[in-house]
Scaffold this active site. Sequence first.
Site, mmCIF file in Angstrom:
data_model
loop_
_atom_site.group_PDB
_atom_site.id
_atom_site.type_symbol
_atom_site.label_atom_id
_atom_site.label_comp_id
_atom_site.label_asym_id
_atom_site.label_seq_id
_atom_site.Cartn_x
_atom_site.Cartn_y
_atom_site.Cartn_z
ATOM 1 N N THR A 58 11.956 21.740 22.819
ATOM 2 C CA THR A 58 11.349 22.355 24.006
ATOM 3 C C THR A 58 11.996 21.704 25.216
ATOM 4 O OG1 THR A 58 9.607 20.699 24.107
ATOM 5 C CG2 THR A 58 9.123 22.682 22.848
ATOM 6 N N GLU A 64 8.874 27.554 20.532
ATOM 7 C CA GLU A 64 7.994 27.507 19.348
ATOM 8 C C GLU A 64 7.909 28.846 18.635
ATOM 9 O OE1 GLU A 64 7.413 26.208 22.283
ATOM 10 O OE2 GLU A 64 6.259 24.348 22.185
ATOM 11 N N LYS A 112 -6.371 25.867 41.696
ATOM 12 C CA LYS A 112 -7.829 25.969 41.763
ATOM 13 C C LYS A 112 -8.290 25.801 43.208
ATOM 14 C CE LYS A 112 -11.586 25.030 38.744
ATOM 15 N NZ LYS A 112 -12.127 24.248 37.652
ATOM 16 N N TRP A 126 -9.825 30.304 40.335
ATOM 17 C CA TRP A 126 -8.400 30.207 40.020
ATOM 18 C C TRP A 126 -7.573 31.221 40.798
ATOM 19 C CZ3 TRP A 126 -7.267 25.981 37.564
ATOM 20 C CH2 TRP A 126 -8.176 25.416 36.673
HETATM 21 P P1 ADP Z 1 9.244 25.266 28.229
HETATM 22 O O1 ADP Z 1 7.905 25.540 27.597
HETATM 23 O O2 ADP Z 1 9.624 23.853 28.139
HETATM 24 O O3 ADP Z 1 9.423 25.891 29.607
HETATM 25 P P2 ADP Z 1 10.400 27.471 26.776
HETATM 26 O O4 ADP Z 1 11.769 27.901 27.117
HETATM 27 O O5 ADP Z 1 9.993 27.458 25.379
HETATM 28 O O6 ADP Z 1 10.314 26.026 27.345
HETATM 29 O O7 ADP Z 1 9.406 28.307 27.677
HETATM 30 C C1 ADP Z 1 8.314 29.024 27.210
HETATM 31 C C2 ADP Z 1 7.481 29.492 28.361
HETATM 32 O O8 ADP Z 1 8.231 30.282 29.268
HETATM 33 C C3 ADP Z 1 6.335 30.383 27.963
HETATM 34 O O9 ADP Z 1 5.235 29.641 27.505
HETATM 35 C C4 ADP Z 1 6.034 31.126 29.251
HETATM 36 O O10 ADP Z 1 5.198 30.376 30.106
HETATM 37 C C5 ADP Z 1 7.380 31.234 29.895
HETATM 38 N N1 ADP Z 1 7.910 32.585 29.680
HETATM 39 C C6 ADP Z 1 8.749 33.014 28.719
HETATM 40 N N2 ADP Z 1 9.015 34.324 28.852
HETATM 41 C C7 ADP Z 1 8.323 34.755 29.930
HETATM 42 C C8 ADP Z 1 8.173 36.012 30.590
HETATM 43 N N3 ADP Z 1 8.792 37.095 30.191
HETATM 44 N N4 ADP Z 1 7.349 36.043 31.660
HETATM 45 C C9 ADP Z 1 6.706 34.946 32.092
HETATM 46 N N5 ADP Z 1 6.818 33.743 31.521
HETATM 47 C C10 ADP Z 1 7.604 33.645 30.455
#
Ligand code: ADP
Length: 537
Positions: A185, A329, A438, A443
């Site tokens: 991650t 994940e 918040k 929110w």
């Molecule tokens: P990190 O969690 O470290 O940023 P990732 O690349 O695994 O690494 O990112 C996953 C996160 O990216 C998701 O949990 C979400 O919040 C965000 N994300 C992924 N795709 C989208 C999308 N199409 N729109 C909004 N957020 C997104």
Amino acid sequence: MRSTMMDYPLVLPSILKRAKDAHPHKEIVTKWHDNSIQRYTYGEFYKRTIRLMNALRKAGVKPEEAIATFCLNHSAHLELYFAIPSIRAVLHTINVRLFPEQLVYIINEAKDKFIFVDKSLAPALEKNLDQIKGVQKFIIIDDKENMPFPNLPNSISYEDFLATGDETEHFEPIDEFEAACICYTSGTTGNPKGVVYSHRSTYLHSMSVCMGDALALCEKETVLPVVPMFHVNSWGIPFASVMTGCKLVFPGKHLLGAGLAELLESEGVTLTAGVPTVWNVLYQHLKKTKYNLKLHTMVVGGSAAPKGLIEGFEKDFGISILHAWGMTETSPVGTVSRPRSFMNDWKDEERYAYRAKQGVAMAGVEIRAVDDDGKDVPKDGHTPGELLVRGPWITGSYRSGVSPESFTPDGWFRTGDVVVLDQYGYMQITDRKKDLIKTRGEWISSVDMENLVMADPDVLEAAVVGRKDPVRDEAPVVFVVPVEGKSVDPKKILERLKEHFAHWQLPKLDDIRSVPSVPKTSVGKFDKKILRKQLEE
Ligand code: ADP
């Protein structure tokens, strides 16, 4: 009753072997860092990958050992994608933009035995060499002249390494649940966490990505992945592409504006994929310079695709943005927002609103949204809940073990994304749990506010974070990057926000700040951690 079906494993060598049998003549093209174009066929790719498998074996690589890549998108990286898992070792794609501590941490945690590295990226490894433990060999991808490489011990050029392997085809049996790849991650909170994909999960993910209602990859397409091969396996596109035999185009370092547009045009690319910031820059460039593009689909994910961008690409250039959601994940593709047939005669406004949602779960993946007590929230399009997910390509733990905050007791993965679900099964992210603001106990969705600001044609990017406020708990601060040559009028932005937000949710006028750029994480997302820190300081 047991079925009568064969016990035939879902493993990556099957995809590789089919490339040789079903589409050996199709092309793989790379634009290298020195601007040279390399063109070869899947048939040649297959032979080189076999050589690479044998070279790795000869160099003493054993099953379960991690072999890392520190590379951009190019054909040698594709060879490594297949050769490493095909000898039962584990492909570890390192994000080349990590901060030094994280870089050292993941190399040591994964216990990388060899690292394959692009010459231009080698300095990042050289600088941290004293802390990197256990790496026995560095293989330099695009350099033959300067060997041994001055500052990396036991270095050899990729071509010389490849030459140590012969073309004898040998595939040992692989259990489909064995590890094929490991990705970390991006560590926006704490240390990066290792997610280990199996042959089976990668195989199933590849097939699903190809489905018509997902990314619809198939032989007739020409695919250029902008999303880096070091970021969640380039969203699985390299594996899925080799499965289909589509023409593959790798951009090397040519990822922005003119460099990218020229390659899209000259290779007749029809489908591409990347994070919104890349497409923002391309959109501005295409408005100024005319190209003859065959591009019909742009897969956008990683961060929310703004509605304005979706509308702009479609109306101005006839290119569809296909919005998708995923995480390290989840391998990563979990949902895709392809409009359904019954939406064809909907009004533009409604259709674009749907395209901007993150979409419907891929076949094989289950999603739910739950409240703080773990109860499902209604699928009414406006009640928010945390997104839970499970399926054959969703991780059930981390390399370091199961962290209870990431999984429910009955085994669903907790994404940390706050979403709404609707009657048609579409999911829309309203925020990440940690980015919600918040104010007076209520929110505010930073994502909603950003999208509204970014709908202004003079705005290139906008990021919203909370700052501490003595009266309101937290108050939103809007960082706005104007389009080149334009300026931002905070009053105009505030007027726009007033149409959709209650007065207690609005930022103060001087909390709407024009900035030259928004800091980005190693994978190109707005780095809100840095923005919050700047505000505290
Ligand atoms: P990190 O969690 O470290 O940023 P990732 O690349 O695994 O690494 O990112 C996953 C996160 O990216 C998701 O949990 C979400 O919040 C965000 N994300 C992924 N795709 C989208 C999308 N199409 N729109 C909004 N957020 C997104």
